[in-house]
Design a protein around this motif. Structure first.
Motif, PDB file in Angstrom:
ATOM      1  N   ILE A  22       0.838  -1.201   0.000  1.00  0.00           N
ATOM      2  CA  ILE A  22       0.000   0.000   0.000  1.00  0.00           C
ATOM      3  C   ILE A  22       0.874   1.252   0.000  1.00  0.00           C
ATOM      4  N   THR A  23       1.921   1.259   0.790  1.00  0.00           N
ATOM      5  CA  THR A  23       2.825   2.414   0.840  1.00  0.00           C
ATOM      6  C   THR A  23       3.468   2.655  -0.516  1.00  0.00           C
ATOM      7  N   ASP A  24       3.903   1.596  -1.180  1.00  0.00           N
ATOM      8  CA  ASP A  24       4.489   1.741  -2.520  1.00  0.00           C
ATOM      9  C   ASP A  24       3.485   2.357  -3.488  1.00  0.00           C
ATOM     10  N   ARG A  25       2.225   1.912  -3.448  1.00  0.00           N
ATOM     11  CA  ARG A  25       1.197   2.490  -4.338  1.00  0.00           C
ATOM     12  C   ARG A  25       0.960   3.964  -4.000  1.00  0.00           C
ATOM     13  N   ARG A  26       0.944   4.293  -2.709  1.00  0.00           N
ATOM     14  CA  ARG A  26       0.734   5.676  -2.293  1.00  0.00           C
ATOM     15  C   ARG A  26       1.875   6.559  -2.787  1.00  0.00           C
ATOM     16  N   ILE A  27       3.100   6.084  -2.638  1.00  0.00           N
ATOM     17  CA  ILE A  27       4.271   6.863  -3.072  1.00  0.00           C
ATOM     18  C   ILE A  27       4.238   7.064  -4.584  1.00  0.00           C
ATOM     19  N   GLN A  28       3.911   6.016  -5.337  1.00  0.00           N
ATOM     20  CA  GLN A  28       3.816   6.149  -6.796  1.00  0.00           C
ATOM     21  C   GLN A  28       2.765   7.183  -7.180  1.00  0.00           C
ATOM     22  N   THR A  29       1.619   7.132  -6.526  1.00  0.00           N
ATOM     23  CA  THR A  29       0.553   8.085  -6.829  1.00  0.00           C
ATOM     24  C   THR A  29       0.975   9.502  -6.478  1.00  0.00           C
ATOM     25  N   GLU A  30       1.631   9.675  -5.331  1.00  0.00           N
ATOM     26  CA  GLU A  30       2.104  11.011  -4.946  1.00  0.00           C
ATOM     27  C   GLU A  30       3.118  11.546  -5.947  1.00  0.00           C
ATOM     28  N   HIS A  31       4.016  10.690  -6.436  1.00  0.00           N
ATOM     29  CA  HIS A  31       5.000  11.112  -7.445  1.00  0.00           C
ATOM     30  C   HIS A  31       4.309  11.539  -8.730  1.00  0.00           C
ATOM     31  N   ARG A  32       3.304  10.781  -9.140  1.00  0.00           N
ATOM     32  CA  ARG A  32       2.568  11.156 -10.354  1.00  0.00           C
ATOM     33  C   ARG A  32       1.858  12.492 -10.163  1.00  0.00           C
ATOM     34  N   LEU A  33       1.249  12.682  -9.015  1.00  0.00           N
ATOM     35  CA  LEU A  33       0.571  13.951  -8.750  1.00  0.00           C
ATOM     36  C   LEU A  33       1.565  15.101  -8.672  1.00  0.00           C
ATOM     37  N   ASP A  34       2.745  14.850  -8.108  1.00  0.00           N
ATOM     38  CA  ASP A  34       3.788  15.884  -8.066  1.00  0.00           C
ATOM     39  C   ASP A  34       4.217  16.254  -9.484  1.00  0.00           C
ATOM     40  N   ARG A  35       4.393  15.241 -10.341  1.00  0.00           N
ATOM     41  CA  ARG A  35       4.780  15.516 -11.736  1.00  0.00           C
ATOM     42  C   ARG A  35       3.683  16.291 -12.455  1.00  0.00           C
ATOM     43  N   LEU A  36       2.440  15.920 -12.208  1.00  0.00           N
ATOM     44  CA  LEU A  36       1.320  16.651 -12.810  1.00  0.00           C
ATOM     45  C   LEU A  36       1.316  18.094 -12.326  1.00  0.00           C
ATOM     46  N   GLY A  37       1.519  18.295 -11.026  1.00  0.00           N
ATOM     47  CA  GLY A  37       1.580  19.650 -10.476  1.00  0.00           C
ATOM     48  C   GLY A  37       2.705  20.462 -11.090  1.00  0.00           C
ATOM     49  N   ASP A  38       3.873  19.829 -11.269  1.00  0.00           N
ATOM     50  CA  ASP A  38       5.005  20.514 -11.913  1.00  0.00           C
ATOM     51  C   ASP A  38       4.661  20.887 -13.351  1.00  0.00           C
ATOM     52  N   TRP A  39       4.050  19.958 -14.079  1.00  0.00           N
ATOM     53  CA  TRP A  39       3.695  20.231 -15.466  1.00  0.00           C
ATOM     54  C   TRP A  39       2.684  21.371 -15.547  1.00  0.00           C
ATOM     55  N   LEU A  40       1.676  21.345 -14.679  1.00  0.00           N
ATOM     56  CA  LEU A  40       0.666  22.407 -14.686  1.00  0.00           C
ATOM     57  C   LEU A  40       1.285  23.754 -14.329  1.00  0.00           C
ATOM     58  N   ALA A  41       2.262  23.743 -13.426  1.00  0.00           N
ATOM     59  CA  ALA A  41       2.938  24.989 -13.065  1.00  0.00           C
ATOM     60  C   ALA A  41       3.745  25.527 -14.240  1.00  0.00           C
ATOM     61  N   ASP A  42       4.310  24.639 -15.049  1.00  0.00           N
ATOM     62  CA  ASP A  42       5.097  25.039 -16.216  1.00  0.00           C
ATOM     63  C   ASP A  42       4.226  25.402 -17.414  1.00  0.00           C
ATOM     64  N   HIS A  43       2.972  25.046 -17.396  1.00  0.00           N
ATOM     65  CA  HIS A  43       2.049  25.291 -18.507  1.00  0.00           C
ATOM     66  C   HIS A  43       0.788  25.977 -17.979  1.00  0.00           C
ATOM     67  N   PRO A  44       0.894  27.250 -17.623  1.00  0.00           N
ATOM     68  CA  PRO A  44      -0.237  27.932 -16.984  1.00  0.00           C
ATOM     69  C   PRO A  44      -1.365  28.297 -17.941  1.00  0.00           C
TER      70      PRO A  44
END
Length: 116
Positions: A85-107
């Motif tokens: 479960i922790t591994d799945r949570r970490i993977q999901t958080e990383h994906r959301l972080d990448r999405l957040g970074d992409w959205l910040a770079d593409h306003p």
């Protein structure tokens, strides 16, 4: 002998609400089968069947002294489930972080194709 639970067996054992209730009770410490059966609206033989599933999965161990069978959570028995479960949570958080970074770079706003 302590059995290392497989992830499938652990999830199968935890899929049932009665077994989750037993695990919750055992998380407070070892208990006899009679003590575990007390708050449950099922027969003692049914409780023993649920405990057998938990024991076969490696999540619970029991020992019999005289006429009393005492059960306890296997130390680390839930660790494999927790790690998965922790591994799945970490993977999901990383994906959301990448999405957040992409959205910040593409306003710029995303165009919507609205149909009436």
């Amino acid at each position: 002998m302590v059995k290392q639970p497989s992830l499938d067996a652990a999830f199968q054992a935890l899929a049932d609400p009665t077994r989750r209730s037993l695990v919750e009770q055992l998380s407070r410490g070892p208990a006899s089968v009679s003590e575990l059966a007390g708050p449950l609206p099922i027969s003692l033989p049914a409780v023993m069947q649920h405990l057998a599933v938990l024991e076969a999965s490696g999540l619970v161990v029991s020992e019999k002294r005289g006429r009393v069978r005492t059960c306890r959570l296997e130390s680390g028995g839930l660790s494999q489930v927790e790690r998965w479960i922790t591994d799945r949570r970490i993977q999901t958080e990383h994906r959301l972080d990448r999405l957040g970074d992409w959205l910040a770079d593409h306003p710029e706003p995303i165009e919507r194709n609205e149909q009436s």
